[in-house]
Design a protein around this motif. Structure first.
Motif, PDB file in Angstrom:
ATOM      1  N   ALA A 130     -16.903 -50.662-107.933  1.00 18.86           N
ATOM      2  CA  ALA A 130     -17.876 -49.562-107.995  1.00 18.86           C
ATOM      3  C   ALA A 130     -17.855 -48.756-106.699  1.00 18.86           C
ATOM      4  O   ALA A 130     -17.882 -47.514-106.716  1.00 18.86           O
ATOM      5  CB  ALA A 130     -19.272 -50.110-108.264  1.00 18.86           C
ATOM      6  N   LYS A 131     -17.785 -49.442-105.571  1.00 19.78           N
ATOM      7  CA  LYS A 131     -17.735 -48.761-104.273  1.00 19.78           C
ATOM      8  C   LYS A 131     -16.445 -47.962-104.120  1.00 19.78           C
ATOM      9  O   LYS A 131     -16.455 -46.814-103.638  1.00 19.78           O
ATOM     10  CB  LYS A 131     -17.860 -49.785-103.144  1.00 19.78           C
ATOM     11  CG  LYS A 131     -17.892 -49.158-101.752  1.00 19.78           C
ATOM     12  CD  LYS A 131     -18.085 -50.220-100.678  1.00 19.78           C
ATOM     13  CE  LYS A 131     -18.108 -49.603 -99.279  1.00 19.78           C
ATOM     14  NZ  LYS A 131     -18.290 -50.644 -98.227  1.00 19.78           N
ATOM     15  N   ARG A 154     -19.653 -59.559-117.708  1.00 17.05           N
ATOM     16  CA  ARG A 154     -20.652 -60.355-116.995  1.00 17.05           C
ATOM     17  C   ARG A 154     -21.900 -60.534-117.860  1.00 17.05           C
ATOM     18  O   ARG A 154     -22.496 -61.614-117.891  1.00 17.05           O
ATOM     19  CB  ARG A 154     -21.017 -59.703-115.668  1.00 17.05           C
ATOM     20  CG  ARG A 154     -22.112 -60.461-114.924  1.00 17.05           C
ATOM     21  CD  ARG A 154     -22.340 -59.919-113.533  1.00 17.05           C
ATOM     22  NE  ARG A 154     -21.281 -60.338-112.616  1.00 17.05           N
ATOM     23  CZ  ARG A 154     -21.247 -59.998-111.323  1.00 17.05           C
ATOM     24  NH1 ARG A 154     -22.187 -59.215-110.815  1.00 17.05           N
ATOM     25  NH2 ARG A 154     -20.263 -60.440-110.549  1.00 17.05           N
ATOM     26  N   SER A 167     -17.873 -45.724-116.896  1.00 21.64           N
ATOM     27  CA  SER A 167     -18.956 -45.835-115.922  1.00 21.64           C
ATOM     28  C   SER A 167     -19.046 -44.597-115.042  1.00 21.64           C
ATOM     29  O   SER A 167     -20.034 -44.401-114.330  1.00 21.64           O
ATOM     30  CB  SER A 167     -18.738 -47.070-115.051  1.00 21.64           C
ATOM     31  OG  SER A 167     -17.432 -47.052-114.501  1.00 21.64           O
ATOM     32  N   ILE A 170     -16.920 -56.531-109.344  1.00 24.19           N
ATOM     33  CA  ILE A 170     -17.708 -55.393-109.843  1.00 24.19           C
ATOM     34  C   ILE A 170     -18.176 -54.475-108.711  1.00 24.19           C
ATOM     35  O   ILE A 170     -17.928 -53.258-108.728  1.00 24.19           O
ATOM     36  CB  ILE A 170     -18.919 -55.880-110.663  1.00 24.19           C
ATOM     37  CG1 ILE A 170     -18.460 -56.443-112.008  1.00 24.19           C
ATOM     38  CG2 ILE A 170     -19.918 -54.738-110.892  1.00 24.19           C
ATOM     39  CD1 ILE A 170     -19.570 -57.092-112.814  1.00 24.19           C
ATOM     40  N   ASP A 171     -18.859 -55.029-107.733  1.00 23.50           N
ATOM     41  CA  ASP A 171     -19.425 -54.193-106.663  1.00 23.50           C
ATOM     42  C   ASP A 171     -18.329 -53.534-105.837  1.00 23.50           C
ATOM     43  O   ASP A 171     -18.460 -52.375-105.417  1.00 23.50           O
ATOM     44  CB  ASP A 171     -20.347 -55.023-105.768  1.00 23.50           C
ATOM     45  CG  ASP A 171     -21.605 -55.477-106.496  1.00 23.50           C
ATOM     46  OD1 ASP A 171     -21.949 -54.856-107.525  1.00 23.50           O
ATOM     47  OD2 ASP A 171     -22.240 -56.444-106.040  1.00 23.50           O
ATOM     48  N   VAL A 172     -17.244 -54.263-105.607  1.00 22.84           N
ATOM     49  CA  VAL A 172     -16.129 -53.729-104.829  1.00 22.84           C
ATOM     50  C   VAL A 172     -15.491 -52.549-105.555  1.00 22.84           C
ATOM     51  O   VAL A 172     -15.181 -51.503-104.961  1.00 22.84           O
ATOM     52  CB  VAL A 172     -15.079 -54.826-104.564  1.00 22.84           C
ATOM     53  CG1 VAL A 172     -13.868 -54.261-103.839  1.00 22.84           C
ATOM     54  CG2 VAL A 172     -15.685 -55.961-103.764  1.00 22.84           C
ATOM     55  N   THR A 179     -14.802 -60.840-112.629  1.00 23.15           N
ATOM     56  CA  THR A 179     -15.994 -59.975-112.616  1.00 23.15           C
ATOM     57  C   THR A 179     -16.702 -59.981-111.263  1.00 23.15           C
ATOM     58  O   THR A 179     -17.588 -59.155-111.033  1.00 23.15           O
ATOM     59  CB  THR A 179     -16.988 -60.387-113.712  1.00 23.15           C
ATOM     60  OG1 THR A 179     -17.377 -61.752-113.520  1.00 23.15           O
ATOM     61  CG2 THR A 179     -16.377 -60.226-115.096  1.00 23.15           C
ATOM     62  N   LEU A 228     -14.231 -50.943-114.806  1.00 23.35           N
ATOM     63  CA  LEU A 228     -15.562 -51.265-114.293  1.00 23.35           C
ATOM     64  C   LEU A 228     -16.548 -51.484-115.430  1.00 23.35           C
ATOM     65  O   LEU A 228     -17.335 -52.444-115.404  1.00 23.35           O
ATOM     66  CB  LEU A 228     -16.054 -50.152-113.364  1.00 23.35           C
ATOM     67  CG  LEU A 228     -17.453 -50.352-112.761  1.00 23.35           C
ATOM     68  CD1 LEU A 228     -17.539 -51.661-111.969  1.00 23.35           C
ATOM     69  CD2 LEU A 228     -17.822 -49.163-111.871  1.00 23.35           C
ATOM     70  N   ARG A 251     -18.571 -55.072-116.159  1.00 23.69           N
ATOM     71  CA  ARG A 251     -20.026 -55.157-116.279  1.00 23.69           C
ATOM     72  C   ARG A 251     -20.436 -55.732-117.629  1.00 23.69           C
ATOM     73  O   ARG A 251     -21.346 -56.566-117.713  1.00 23.69           O
ATOM     74  CB  ARG A 251     -20.636 -53.766-116.079  1.00 23.69           C
ATOM     75  CG  ARG A 251     -20.627 -53.313-114.613  1.00 23.69           C
ATOM     76  CD  ARG A 251     -21.058 -51.866-114.473  1.00 23.69           C
ATOM     77  NE  ARG A 251     -21.299 -51.512-113.065  1.00 23.69           N
ATOM     78  CZ  ARG A 251     -21.384 -50.276-112.607  1.00 23.69           C
ATOM     79  NH1 ARG A 251     -21.231 -49.249-113.445  1.00 23.69           N
ATOM     80  NH2 ARG A 251     -21.612 -50.049-111.322  1.00 23.69           N
ATOM     81  N   HIS A 300      -6.515 -55.698-103.431  1.00 22.79           N
ATOM     82  CA  HIS A 300      -7.224 -56.962-103.640  1.00 22.79           C
ATOM     83  C   HIS A 300      -6.288 -58.094-104.059  1.00 22.79           C
ATOM     84  O   HIS A 300      -6.696 -59.057-104.730  1.00 22.79           O
ATOM     85  CB  HIS A 300      -8.361 -56.743-104.649  1.00 22.79           C
ATOM     86  CG  HIS A 300      -9.389 -55.793-104.117  1.00 22.79           C
ATOM     87  ND1 HIS A 300     -10.345 -56.182-103.209  1.00 22.79           N
ATOM     88  CD2 HIS A 300      -9.565 -54.463-104.312  1.00 22.79           C
ATOM     89  CE1 HIS A 300     -11.082 -55.132-102.877  1.00 22.79           C
ATOM     90  NE2 HIS A 300     -10.629 -54.079-103.528  1.00 22.79           N
TER      91      HIS A 300
END
Length: 203
Positions: free
Chosen positions: A148-149, A90, A72, A144-146, A141, A83, A87, A165
């Motif tokens: 990616a950030k 999902r 990614s 994902i956003d966490v 999943t 990541l 994705r 986490h």
């Protein structure tokens, strides 16, 4: 169609630099049996769907009929593959994905079941024997956003993201001479694996 629970992704982005370059997962273990053959044989029965994380021309993996997921993000290490795995999972209606390394042929045949049983309410469960094996892990999943950030902010170490986490460590025992998470990094490692497989065939 019932919702799938767990996807599997083989992280095969590493290059065999200490062995002359190329894809480690395509190393010959003997008699034309490739490392990726061994890995897919072990992982396929454990998951609802399977993909390969690798960069470059996907045609070199055509014989396997697997989706090939590029990283990614460029030069971001295994976390970029994680990541991509999340994705894709999902998109396959999976709420979790198990990742395995593409250079490790003897991981447990109950890897997924054991990680699922040991994760309790944690969003990440990581395999361990006498040490932790960070890319052999079960990932929710929902991260994902966490993730990616975190990647966008420069985080690169799997163990660091996992610790942030609240990952749980799931222990695997073994009685053989090789750790089940033994990975191939050198020509000596490859020869050791070839000898082990040859002795199994002869036995």
């Amino acid at each position: 169609m019932p919702t799938k629970r767990v996807a599997g992704v083989i992280l095969a982005g590493g290059q065999a630099r200490r062995m002359g370059g190329g894809d480690k997962c395509l190393l010959d273990l003997g008699n034309g049996h490739l490392l990726l053959d061994e890995i897919t044989t072990r992982l396929t029965p454990q998951v609802d769907c399977l993909a390969l994380n690798a960069n470059g021309d996907p045609a070199r993996f055509g014989r396997y009929g697997l989706p090939v997921l590029p990283d990614s993000l460029d030069d971001a290490g295994p976390l970029a593959g994680v990541l991509a795995a999340m994705r894709w999972a999902r998109g396959q209606d999976c709420n979790a994905v198990v990742t395995v390394a593409g250079d490790t042929p003897f991981f447990p045949v109950d890897l997924v079941a054991h990680l699922l049983a040991g994760r309790e309410r944690h969003r990440i469960a990581i395999a361990a024997t006498d040490r932790v094996h960070p890319v052999f892990a079960l990932w929710d999943t929902a991260l994902i956003d966490v993730l990616a950030k975190a990647l966008a902010q420069g985080l690169r170490r799997v163990v660091e993201f996992s610790a942030l986490h609240g990952a749980v460590t799931v222990h695997f025992s073994h009685t053989g001479t090789l750790d089940p998470f033994f990975n191939i990094n050198t020509k000596d490692d490859l020869e050791q694996v070839q000898r082990k497989l040859a002795s199994k065939e002869q036995g």
